[in-house]
Design an enzyme around this catalytic site. Structure first.
Site, short mmCIF file in Angstrom:
data_model
loop_
_atom_site.label_atom_id
_atom_site.label_comp_id
_atom_site.label_asym_id
_atom_site.label_seq_id
_atom_site.Cartn_x
_atom_site.Cartn_y
_atom_site.Cartn_z
N CYS A 114 40.49 45.12 42.01
CA CYS A 114 39.74 43.81 41.83
C CYS A 114 40.87 42.74 41.28
CB CYS A 114 38.68 44.10 40.59
SG CYS A 114 37.26 45.14 41.31
N HIS A 251 37.12 37.53 37.30
CA HIS A 251 36.77 38.22 38.41
C HIS A 251 35.19 38.49 38.39
CE1 HIS A 251 36.01 41.83 40.76
NE2 HIS A 251 36.06 42.67 39.69
N ASN A 281 30.01 42.11 43.24
CA ASN A 281 31.69 42.18 43.19
C ASN A 281 32.22 42.39 44.57
OD1 ASN A 281 33.94 43.23 42.46
ND2 ASN A 281 33.19 44.59 40.88
#
Length: 324
Positions: A114, A251, A281
């Site tokens: 990520c 993020h 996500n």
């Protein structure tokens, strides 16, 4: 005069298939209320059969190049952040290189999950600052749906597929925080927390792709601490306060993590760019997806200070401060 890496274009791509929480609730033991309460996610996009990470990356890259007003032949470097490459090798970036018509320079992948986009941005920035290249294409692209355990309701509801990209070009300025471009990047990792967020497969271990495994509560705790720390590091490095930042593009892992980080640092939620509700996500793709949306709708404007921050498996985490 000092060389900065200026963002001259951005673009994004989402697959056609939109999957709502209600659709997932028909597949696993979950509900819309359960997912929204714990993550803020209401929907996500999933790649079609046969649609690969390179396809998503190419689409986002093409839009970023169009936004920048340049062709692929003008690019000197591609850094593609992904944890879900098309193949073990070669690098997915080289497939994008071929498709955009880039005949020179070099292309490679970066794997920091990520945090991957921030890592990739930092690498491209350093190549530009040292004068080795003039123009870079930085991409975050993922098909996380391919590594999810669709029987695990604690993880499969949290992720989606997508891609985002930015074009960087060398820009000479006076060296102050008013220069347009990347002002600083800050990267960290800590391998002692491997077992809190990982994929239980790989060519060297099981010769299989494997599935994502996560200890959600522990990841949440570390995320808020690490993200607050690396954001503070970026502010201190540039002698700035939280109030000096126009926008934070975090993020997009979980709404509660974003809220917790904002509270810890004193950032109002009105200045946090949030897309997790729509995209879920998307790992390395989440920051460039959110950045492109905020630029496209006019929230982020030229001259503004934008702070990027992310944390991912490994653990890895990082931040980047940019004057757009």
């Amino acid at each position: 005069m000092i060389v900065r890496s200026q963002v001259i274009g951005c673009g994004s791509y989402l697959p056609e298939r939109l999957v709502s929480n209600a659709e997932l609730a028909a597949m696993v033991d979950t509900s819309d209320d359960w997912i929204v309460e714990r993550s803020g996610i209401r929907q996500r996009y999933l790649a079609a059969d046969g649609e690969m990470t390179s396809d998503l990356a190419f689409a986002a890259a093409s839009r970023a190049l169009e936004s920048a007003g340049i062709s692929g032949s003008a690019v000197d470097l591609i850094v593609l952040a992904t944890a879900t490459p098309d193949h073990t090798f070669p690098a997915t970036a080289t497939k994008v290189q071929r498709r955009i018509g880039m005949k020179h320079g070099f292309a490679f992948d970066v794997q920091a999950v990520c945090s991957g986009f921030v890592y990739a941005l930092s690498i491209a920035d350093n190549f530009i600052k040292t004068g080795q290249i003039q123009t870079a294409l930085v991409i975050g692209a993922e098909t996380f749906s391919r590594i999810l355990d669709w029987n695990d309701r604690t993880t499969c509801v949290l992720f989606g597929d997508g891609a985002g990209a930015v074009v960087l070009r060398a820009n000479r300025g006076k060296g102050g925080s008013q220069d347009r471009g990347i002002l600083s990047t800050h990267l960290h990792s800590d391998g002692t927390h491997h077992d809190l967020l990982y994929v239980d497969g790989g060519p060297s271990s099981t010769q299989t792709v494997g599935h994502l495994r996560m200890e959600g509560r522990e990841v949440f705790r570390h995320a808020v601490i690490n993200l607050a720390s690396v954001v503070g590091e970026a502010l201190a490095a540039n002698d700035l306060k939280a109030s000096d930042i126009d926008w934070v593009v975090p993020h997009q892992a979980n709404r509660r993590i974003i809220e917790g980080t904002a509270k810890k640092l004193g950032f109002p939620m009105e200045r946090m760019v949030m897309t997790v509700e729509k995209h879920a996500n998307t790992s390395a793709a989440s920051i460039p997806l959110a950045l492109t949306e905020a630029v496209s709708d006019g929230r982020i404007r030229p001259g503004q200070l934008v702070l990027l921050e992310a944390m991912g498996g490994g653990f890895t985490w990082g931040s980047a401060l940019i004057r757009i």
